[in-house]
Enzyme design. Structure first.
Site, PDB file in Angstrom:
ATOM      1  N   HIS A 293      69.256 114.700 -14.068  1.00 22.23           N
ATOM      2  CA  HIS A 293      68.426 114.243 -15.235  1.00 22.23           C
ATOM      3  C   HIS A 293      67.670 113.002 -14.743  1.00 22.23           C
ATOM      4  CE1 HIS A 293      70.911 116.841 -18.248  1.00 22.23           C
ATOM      5  NE2 HIS A 293      69.846 117.411 -17.819  1.00 22.23           N
ATOM      6  N   ARG A 436      48.443 123.677 -36.724  1.00 19.75           N
ATOM      7  CA  ARG A 436      49.000 125.113 -36.764  1.00 19.75           C
ATOM      8  C   ARG A 436      50.125 125.561 -37.488  1.00 19.75           C
ATOM      9  NH1 ARG A 436      49.845 127.766 -30.925  1.00 19.75           N
ATOM     10  NH2 ARG A 436      51.985 126.784 -31.150  1.00 19.75           N
ATOM     11  N   GLU A 534      43.079 134.430 -30.682  1.00 17.08           N
ATOM     12  CA  GLU A 534      44.217 134.593 -29.540  1.00 17.08           C
ATOM     13  C   GLU A 534      44.447 136.019 -29.277  1.00 17.08           C
ATOM     14  OE1 GLU A 534      47.812 132.418 -30.152  1.00 17.08           O
ATOM     15  OE2 GLU A 534      47.682 132.562 -32.500  1.00 17.08           O
ATOM     16  N   ASN A 557      46.055 130.555 -23.725  1.00 17.05           N
ATOM     17  CA  ASN A 557      47.004 131.224 -23.161  1.00 17.05           C
ATOM     18  C   ASN A 557      47.359 132.684 -23.605  1.00 17.05           C
ATOM     19  OD1 ASN A 557      47.254 128.616 -22.134  1.00 17.05           O
ATOM     20  ND2 ASN A 557      49.160 128.083 -23.427  1.00 17.05           N
ATOM     21  N   ASP A 558      47.450 132.907 -25.018  1.00 15.11           N
ATOM     22  CA  ASP A 558      47.677 134.159 -25.316  1.00 15.11           C
ATOM     23  C   ASP A 558      46.329 135.085 -25.400  1.00 15.11           C
ATOM     24  OD1 ASP A 558      50.404 134.218 -26.019  1.00 15.11           O
ATOM     25  OD2 ASP A 558      49.971 133.442 -28.095  1.00 15.11           O
ATOM     26  N   ARG A 568      52.020 136.096 -19.342  1.00 17.04           N
ATOM     27  CA  ARG A 568      51.701 134.780 -18.638  1.00 17.04           C
ATOM     28  C   ARG A 568      52.948 134.036 -18.314  1.00 17.04           C
ATOM     29  NH1 ARG A 568      52.114 130.433 -23.138  1.00 17.04           N
ATOM     30  NH2 ARG A 568      52.598 131.560 -25.156  1.00 17.04           N
ATOM     31  N   CYS A 605      42.396 124.991 -27.319  1.00 21.68           N
ATOM     32  CA  CYS A 605      43.469 124.301 -27.574  1.00 21.68           C
ATOM     33  C   CYS A 605      44.529 124.723 -26.405  1.00 21.68           C
ATOM     34  CB  CYS A 605      43.947 124.257 -28.754  1.00 21.68           C
ATOM     35  SG  CYS A 605      44.546 125.795 -29.492  1.00 21.68           S
TER      36      CYS A 605
END
Length: 645
Positions: A293, A436, A534, A557-558, A568, A605
């Site tokens: 860690h 969101r 998206e 991303n989507d 992805r 975003c």
């Protein structure tokens, strides 16, 4: 009711410390007794230690066993968790291979170790070699079992309280690690082993140290290197419980002078959580692994680190100055001026670059032809406010509210949510904050929401689809947002819109909630209601959606994975999953054109917002705002000011 269910584990790297901790917290939310089985071996699903020792890896097939009235709900929730394909649970990536351009360190006093966190460091040595705990001598007989057990339980509570205070001061990376330590400290496996030693006549201090050593040894013989690295966590927790039993605390690193290189046998997340990490120039440990860690935290904060250094304790204690290369694993104690020269040159270049970027913190960037572009931050909660403001974020372009739900054992109340939204709005005023609404599905389990098993959760009951079906979940969030809207510039966007009817249904809910608050006499405000673009459906219906949405925000991303039909999270199709593919860029161009025609702003975003190779393309297409992680903001601002016609 007894039930069992087989499931394939999709959690990246398997159920290591943090996902094991999250899994156990979910399991403890159910009354049913729950076990997890792997390769014929079972473990209590409500024990982090036992679960980690089971060694569950990604792609393993496991069987979940549940016995109790809520067994059905427990298996649905836990099977959804282990099927999660989100990369967020994975440990920070290991450092890259050695770079031949890295400054060479060749000198007397040179030692080697394992690279753990990239970067060059040169600074004063700070020695951290705490003394061994002096446990009472073992005596035969005369131990009051009940009294010693009570002492132990009180010490555990002290330890948990100390860790909880540290967790609240930590950033998002360290917070998850400290939470895992809390779960270890309160774990029933520890409690049972302690009780056995106490029944055998040991006092609480000796029992704690023995149990910690025995459990750590079980981790150290594991085949999985990540599990072996958890032995340090076990030893750290046992040590601090033993110190609490004696009314002591671990020596603190809080007073470390800025620019110091810490030299130690080993350092845990516990110790690092006491430090202002900006004061650390580098880390050198004699033990540990790149998956410890401490190494994970070092990488997340850009602190150069070398572990497994082959220098003796005596040599480290004698050092007054240390140079290290976290890319090659080289350490030089008390380097000569000649050896230190290339390090100083490297550090000077780094400092100059950081200083140059810092000048953009308060800049509102414009291209050379005068076009302004907002650069905002993506955040997951209040812990991200500080880094975003420090980076000069021009507001928040994406506040992922799902973390408020995923981190709680119960659905957060309207009041709880309102308090968080209010504080975020106040922190970023006068800039806007784009929230969101809840974006979860079967791939992101949340206590209090039962998700059906779906073959492909990314195409299933998620985002706005779930929210419209569950007004008991959605309306408290909308009400909380309306109440918080009095505190700043609030925008709200809806995820996974695929049809204009969904947007209209949300608009109706907003109106109903506002009317309810007015009838109740509760102060509230208004917000702009926009949508995430998206889905391909939303992209190609952008002309119609732009007539009713206040703004667009493109989730690259989507959008990319849906347009390219390429998961992805699947490395085998990574070559297809890229935002610069012509098909994706054509979709973005269409979205921007629709927004421009309707006169509404459009932002990005997704991760592509921070891709400097795409910045000019996005601006040329008509993007008004780029929202990204705080770490990328200053470079993005600088790059925008350098973009010409």
């Amino acid at each position: 009711m007894y039930l069992e269910q087989r499931v394939v584990v999709n959690v990246p790297e398997g159920l290591h410390a943090r996902p094991a901790s999250q899994f156990v917290r979910l399991a403890r939310g159910f009354e049913a007794s729950i076990q997890i089985e792997r390769q014929g071996k079972r473990a209590d699903a409500k024990s982090s230690v036992r679960l980690m020792l089971l060694g569950v890896k990604e792609r393993d097939e496991i069987t979940l066993h549940a016995d109790g009235d809520d067994a059905t709900e427990a298996l649905q929730c836990l099977s959804a968790f282990v099927s999660d394909t989100s990369p967020a649970a994975a440990p920070s990536a290991l450092p890259p291979a050695a770079d031949p351009s890295s400054p060479a360190l060749t000198a007397l006093g040179e030692y080697s170790g394992t690279p753990a966190s990239d970067g060059i460091a040169l600074g004063a040595a700070f020695h951290f070699f705490p003394a061994d705990i002096s446990a009472p001598a073992l005596v035969s007989g005369g131990i009051d079992y009940a009294a010693e057990l009570q002492r132990y339980e009180a010490a555990v509570q002290v330890t948990v309280d100390r860790l909880s205070a540290k967790r609240q001061r930590s950033d998002s990376e360290a917070e998850a690690i400290v939470q895992a330590l809390i779960d270890v400290a309160a774990d029933p496996a520890f409690h049972e082993e302690i009780a056995q030693h106490l029944q055998g006549g040991m006092d609480a201090v000796n029992a704690t140290m023995r149990a910690g050593r025995d459990i750590a040894e079980r981790f150290e013989v594991a085949a999985d290197p990540y599990l072996r690295a958890r032995a340090e966590d076990i030893r750290s927790v046992a040590r601090n419980v033993a110190l609490a039993l004696q009314g002591q605390t671990e020596p603190l690193l809080a007073d470390i002078p800025p620019g110091s290189v810490i030299l130690a046998d080993e350092l845990g997340a516990w110790e690092l959580s006491t430090i202002d990490l900006s004061h650390i120039a580098g880390l050198v440990f004699r033990a540990g692994t790149p998956l410890s860690h401490a190494a994970i935290i070092a990488r997340s904060h850009g602190i150069p680190a070398v572990i497994g250094c082959n220098a003796s304790v005596e040599a480290l204690k004698a050092a007054r100055r240390v140079g290290l290369d976290g890319k090659t694993g080289t350490v030089v104690l008390d380097p000569t001026d000649a050896v230190a020269a290339p390090l100083l040159a490297h550090l000077s270049r780094d400092l100059a670059e950081k200083a140059a970027l810092a000048a953009y913190r308060l800049v509102a960037p414009k291209t050379k032809d005068g076009r302004p572009v907002l650069v905002a931050a993506n955040i997951g909660g209040e812990r991200d406010i500080g880094p975003a403001l420090q980076a000069g974020a021009q507001g928040v372009g994406l506040f992922r509210t799902e973390f408020l739900f995923m981190e709680a054992r119960h659905l957060p109340s309207e009041d709880d949510q309102e308090a968080v939204y209010r504080r975020v709005l106040q922190a970023f005023a006068p800039h806007h904050v784009v929230v969101r609404t809840l974006d979860i599905g079967g791939d992101k389990p949340v206590a209090g929401i039962e998700f059906p098993k779906e073959e492909n959760p990314f195409l299933g009951w998620r985002g706005v689809r779930m929210c419209l079906d569950r007004p008991d979940v959605f309306k408290p969030q909308i009400r909380a947002l309306l109440r918080a809207a009095t505190q700043g510039s609030l925008k709200v966007m809806i995820p996974m819109i695929a049809d204009i009817g969904e947007l209209r249904a949300v608009q109706a809910i907003v109106r109903d909630c506002a009317a309810e608050l007015a009838a109740e006499g509760k102060p509230h405000g208004k917000f702009d209601l926009g949508i995430m673009i998206e889905t391909p459906a939303a992209a190609w219906m952008a002309d119609e959606l732009a007539q009713e949405a206040a703004f667009f925000s493109i989730g690259t991303n989507d959008l990319t994975q849906y347009i390219m039909a390429a998961d992805r999270t699947n490395p085998k199709v990574a070559s297809l999953n890229r935002a610069d593919h012509p098909a994706v860029l054509r979709a973005i161009a269409h979205i921007c054109a629709a927004a421009k025609t309707a006169g509404i702003p459009v932002a990005i975003c997704g991760e592509a917002a921070a891709n400097l190779d795409l910045t000019k393309t996005f601006i040329d297409l008509g993007l008004d705002e780029l929202s990204m992680s705080p770490a990328a903001i200053l470079r993005a601002k600088k790059h925008i000011t350098e973009i010409g016609l």
